[in-house]
Structure formats: structure tokens, C-alpha cells
Design a protein around this motif. Structure first.
Motif, PDB file in Angstrom:
ATOM      1  N   CYS A  17       0.832  -1.208   0.000  1.00 38.68           N
ATOM      2  CA  CYS A  17       0.000   0.000   0.000  1.00 38.68           C
ATOM      3  C   CYS A  17       0.859   1.247   0.000  1.00 38.68           C
ATOM      4  O   CYS A  17       0.564   2.220  -0.696  1.00 38.68           O
ATOM      5  CB  CYS A  17      -0.930   0.025   1.212  1.00 38.68           C
ATOM      6  SG  CYS A  17      -2.264  -1.157   1.101  1.00 38.68           S
ATOM      7  N   ALA A  20       2.355   1.716  -3.422  1.00 41.78           N
ATOM      8  CA  ALA A  20       1.325   2.116  -4.379  1.00 41.78           C
ATOM      9  C   ALA A  20       0.931   3.572  -4.180  1.00 41.78           C
ATOM     10  O   ALA A  20       0.839   4.339  -5.144  1.00 41.78           O
ATOM     11  CB  ALA A  20       0.099   1.206  -4.227  1.00 41.78           C
ATOM     12  N   SER A  21       0.730   3.981  -2.917  1.00 37.92           N
ATOM     13  CA  SER A  21       0.297   5.364  -2.709  1.00 37.92           C
ATOM     14  C   SER A  21       1.424   6.342  -3.009  1.00 37.92           C
ATOM     15  O   SER A  21       1.180   7.444  -3.512  1.00 37.92           O
ATOM     16  CB  SER A  21      -0.245   5.568  -1.289  1.00 37.92           C
ATOM     17  OG  SER A  21       0.558   4.927  -0.357  1.00 37.92           O
ATOM     18  N   LEU A  24       1.325   6.706  -6.753  1.00 34.67           N
ATOM     19  CA  LEU A  24       0.174   7.515  -7.143  1.00 34.67           C
ATOM     20  C   LEU A  24       0.425   8.988  -6.856  1.00 34.67           C
ATOM     21  O   LEU A  24       0.156   9.861  -7.680  1.00 34.67           O
ATOM     22  CB  LEU A  24      -1.081   7.064  -6.393  1.00 34.67           C
ATOM     23  CG  LEU A  24      -1.844   5.883  -6.979  1.00 34.67           C
ATOM     24  CD1 LEU A  24      -2.950   5.458  -6.034  1.00 34.67           C
ATOM     25  CD2 LEU A  24      -2.427   6.230  -8.327  1.00 34.67           C
TER      26      LEU A  24
ATOM     27  N   VAL B  74      -5.204  -3.592  -4.548  1.00 32.85           N
ATOM     28  CA  VAL B  74      -4.360  -2.396  -4.411  1.00 32.85           C
ATOM     29  C   VAL B  74      -3.528  -2.192  -5.672  1.00 32.85           C
ATOM     30  O   VAL B  74      -3.468  -1.096  -6.234  1.00 32.85           O
ATOM     31  CB  VAL B  74      -3.440  -2.511  -3.174  1.00 32.85           C
ATOM     32  CG1 VAL B  74      -2.399  -1.409  -3.178  1.00 32.85           C
ATOM     33  CG2 VAL B  74      -4.260  -2.455  -1.906  1.00 32.85           C
ATOM     34  N   SER B  78      -4.285   0.998  -8.160  1.00 33.89           N
ATOM     35  CA  SER B  78      -3.311   2.083  -8.300  1.00 33.89           C
ATOM     36  C   SER B  78      -2.759   2.126  -9.717  1.00 33.89           C
ATOM     37  O   SER B  78      -2.500   3.203 -10.247  1.00 33.89           O
ATOM     38  CB  SER B  78      -2.174   2.003  -7.277  1.00 33.89           C
ATOM     39  OG  SER B  78      -2.055   0.741  -6.749  1.00 33.89           O
ATOM     40  N   GLY B  81      -5.222   3.963 -11.756  1.00 32.84           N
ATOM     41  CA  GLY B  81      -5.156   5.384 -11.413  1.00 32.84           C
ATOM     42  C   GLY B  81      -4.001   6.078 -12.119  1.00 32.84           C
ATOM     43  O   GLY B  81      -4.168   7.161 -12.681  1.00 32.84           O
ATOM     44  N   ILE B  82      -2.837   5.419 -12.134  1.00 33.38           N
ATOM     45  CA  ILE B  82      -1.663   5.997 -12.790  1.00 33.38           C
ATOM     46  C   ILE B  82      -1.906   6.147 -14.292  1.00 33.38           C
ATOM     47  O   ILE B  82      -1.653   7.199 -14.883  1.00 33.38           O
ATOM     48  CB  ILE B  82      -0.416   5.123 -12.520  1.00 33.38           C
ATOM     49  CG1 ILE B  82      -0.014   5.267 -11.055  1.00 33.38           C
ATOM     50  CG2 ILE B  82       0.730   5.509 -13.430  1.00 33.38           C
ATOM     51  CD1 ILE B  82       1.049   4.303 -10.610  1.00 33.38           C
TER      52      ILE B  82
END
Lengths: 177, 197
Positions: A17, A20-21, A24, B74, B78, B81-82
Motif C-alpha cells: 500500500c 502504491a500510494s 500515485l 491495491v 493504483s 489510477g496511474i
């Protein structure tokens, strides 16, 4: 042993996580300014399209929200206004951009977004006469003179009444004070 | 090589995600109203499916079995999203055509289904081919359904009017038409397959 597994799994999921964040966030910070400038560019070209005579536009805001745009002619005189109207049609929110002169007479309308039934509601875009017939009509008094498309009555009415309602609101703001 | 070819072809025919595995029906029913929509959704799914399969396959030894589903979600969310942000910033024309469909793909169960059933157990190249085959299979199925619905339902193909001698049946572009066409096509295709085996 079981307790150890919980710890391990939590850690792995947390790491995934986190990565990934972080990715992003990095991509967002790089792309967001570009996306915003692209949107501004698109907005400008949309404004030009519905009120081609205008030289420049100025957003009139209330807090953060843009209420409408004031259009200026070559000599900095107010030519008219551009506003966005939207209303629920048959199966989607239909957004329309409308350019009017000072008296509220429509110059052009442009359907910005819709997701109506193909072959029925989408004819508000395909049938050119539908958008054309708004030209020269009083934007805050559209009850007569605008024809709905056969088989797409709900969609057409949503477009007409959204423009009508929003125009009334804006004309009151502009001339009422 | 022959094995890879079989991985590719199974997604298109014997294990077609829509007609045989029956996965991802929600976007299929919603988007198959016109050929243009179907092509947009199909291309977006091929792209995301191939990439997510490759990423999941690369991570298959890191992700513990017991928590694989949250990990996949996840990773896929993501990744989408990218892709969405990059598309908006660097390819606005592409974003205009596919923009509506890309966020929908996160919840398309074909993506999670292939991650779970294939990419988590197979090497990267095979997963790539599997994603490509499944994506193309989804694309073709969606294309056929939308072609039937658009031609018979609104008398057009990919937005262009075609000369038809009948009154288009509007019910086919509405929601019940999606179920009718999908059901009949699924039955027909399964019948053809049963004749061949």
C-alpha cells in the motif's frame, strides 16, 4: 507462530500500500499541473465556440464556484455571457454550454457531456437542427419555439429546461441589481 | 511457442470471458449499446488486463497466498489510477475516447479473475499472452453484441446510418435488449461449440 504470520502479512500489505500510494502521489504531482492547463485550454476553446464574436472571457465566481463567464468584445465592452447548464435527462446528466448576448438572446449552444440512449437520446448531438434551433431565441423564455426530438422527448426537455432555468437565474443576477 | 499460442487462443474461443466463463457481464451489458462504445471499452480492457497480468505475475512470489486478494486490488486500482492520470496529461485525445471506461475497469471482474486464476501461478510471458488473449476475446464478444444491438436497434453501424428496410427495434438498445442479445448469442455460440466437439 500464527501471531507471527499476522505480523508478516500486515507488514507486506502495508509495504505494498505504501509503495502504491507513493507512486500515485508522485504521478499526481507530475501530471496535475499539465491536466489543469489542458482543462483550461479546453474550456477556453469551448467558450469561443458558443460566443465566437468575443475576444476575451472573465469568470464570475461565488467563492470557488464559477457562476458564469462575462464575454468582452474588442473594445473591452461587455458582449454577453457564457454559462453552463445541466440537468438529469433520461439516463444521464446532460451538460450544455450556452452563449448569450447582453439581452439573453442565444448565440450558440454546445452539448458538453451526456450519456443518453444511443439512437434515441443521443440524437440531441447527432441531429444538428436540434442545437441550431436555439440560435436567436431568448434563453430565459424557451417555453415555445424549441422543438423536442421525436422519441427523445425527455432528453430534449431536459436540455431546454436546464438552459431556461439557468438563464433566468443569470439574467436576474446581471440585470436585477 | 505452441503452448503460448494455445494460451492466446483459449481466451478468444474455448474460454472466452463473456460467452464461456461469463465474467465481466456488467460492463458488457452497459457498454454494448453502440460499436464505438464497445471498441473503446474493449481497447481499454485489453490494455489494463495485459499490464495488470504482467505486474501480478512479477509479484507472484512476494504476495503471500492468504492476503492475495487485497494485494491484487491495491495493485490493480493504483495501476489504473496511474494510467488514467498519465492519459489525461499526455494523451488528451485518447482520454476523451477511453476516459469514461478506464475507471470502470477497476471493478471489471475479468481483471481480478485472471490475476487470481492465471497470473498468480504462471510466469510473466505466459501471463502477458493470457491477458492479451482474454482481452481480445472480451473485445470480440463485445464487438459482436454491440454490432447486433446497434444495427437492429438503431439502424446504424459505428455511428453511421446504414440503409435498412425495417423499422429499428429500439428495445435492443435499451437494457432488456442487452440481456436478449447476450442470451441468444451465448446460446448460439455454445451450440456451435457443442457441434464441433
Amino acid at each position: 507462530m500464527v501471531r507471527n504470520d499476522y505480523f508478516k502479512y500486515t507488514l507486506i500489505l502495508a509495504v505494498i500500500c505504501f509503495v502504491a500510494s507513493a507512486l500515485l502521489g508522485a504521478v499526481y504531482s507530475v501530471t496535475n499541473p499539465i491536466i489543469l492547463s489542458q482543462q483550461a485550454l479546453q474550456e477556453q476553446s469551448g467558450l469561443r465556440e458558443v460566443l465566437p464574436e468575443a475576444k476575451s472571457f472573465e469568470a464570475v465566481k461565488e467563492g470557488e464556484n464559477i457562476l458564469y463567464f462575462t464575454a468582452f468584445g474588442p473594445g473591452e465592452n461587455v458582449l454577453g455571457y457564457v454559462f453552463k447548464a445541466s440537468k438529469k435527462g433520461y439516463s444521464s446528466e446532460i451538460a450544455t454550454l450556452v452563449g448569450v448576448d447582453q439581452a439573453g438572446v442565444i448565440s450558440r449552444v454546445k452539448i458538453l457531456s451526456q450519456n443518453e440512449t444511443p439512437g434515441l437520446g443521443t440524437r440531441i448531438i447527432e441531429a444538428l437542427w436540434f442545437q441550431e434551433q436555439f440560435r436567436g431565441k431568448k434563453s430565459d423564455n424557451l417555453s415555445n419555439g424549441v422543438q423536442a426530438i421525436t422519441g427523445a422527448t425527455i432528453t430534449s426537455r431536459a436540455v431546454i429546461s436546464s438552459i431556461n432555468e439557468k438563464a433566468k437565474e443569470i439574467m436576474e443576477r446581471v440585470h436585477g441589481r | 511457442m505452441k503452448k503460448l499460442w494455445r494460451e492466446f487462443i483459449k481466451g478468444i474461443w474455448t474460454e472466452n470471458p463473456i460467452f464461456f466463463i461469463v465474467l465481466g457481464l456488467c460492463p458488457t451489458l452497459a457498454v454494448s449499446t453502440s460499436v464505438n462504445n464497445a471498441v473503446g471499452m474493449g481497447v481499454a480492457v485489453i490494455f489494463v488486463l495485459v499490464c495488470s497480468n504482467v505486474i501480478i505475475s512479477m509479484m507472484r512470489n512476494i504476495i503471500p497466498d492468504k492476503i492475495r486478494i487485497p494485494c491484487y486490488i491495491v495493485v490493480i486500482a493504483s495501476f489504473v489510477g496511474i494510467v488514467e492520470m498519465a492519459m489525461k496529461a499526455y494523451a488528451p485525445a485518447l482520454d476523451k475516447a477511453l476516459g469514461v471506461y478506464v475507471p470502470l475497469i477497476v471493478v471489471n471482474c475479468i481483471i481480478l479473475g485472471r490475476a487470481e486464476a492465471f497470473a498468480s501461478k504462471n510466469p510473466v510471458i505466459a501471463s502477458l499472452i493470457d491477458g492479451l488473449g482474454m482481452g481480445v476475446g472480451f473485445f470480440l464478444a463485445l464487438f459482436v453484441i454491440s454490432a447486433v444491438r446497434e444495427v437492429l436497434g438503431s439502424g446504424k453501424f459505428a455511428g453511421f446510418a446504414i440503409p435498412v428496410t425495417f423499422e429499428p427495434a429500439a428495445i435492443l438498445v435499451l437494457a432488456p435488449g442487452a440481456l436478449l442479445v447476450l442470451g441468444l448469442l451465448m446460446g448460439g455460440i455454445r451450440w456451435i461449440k457443442s457441434l464441433r466437439s
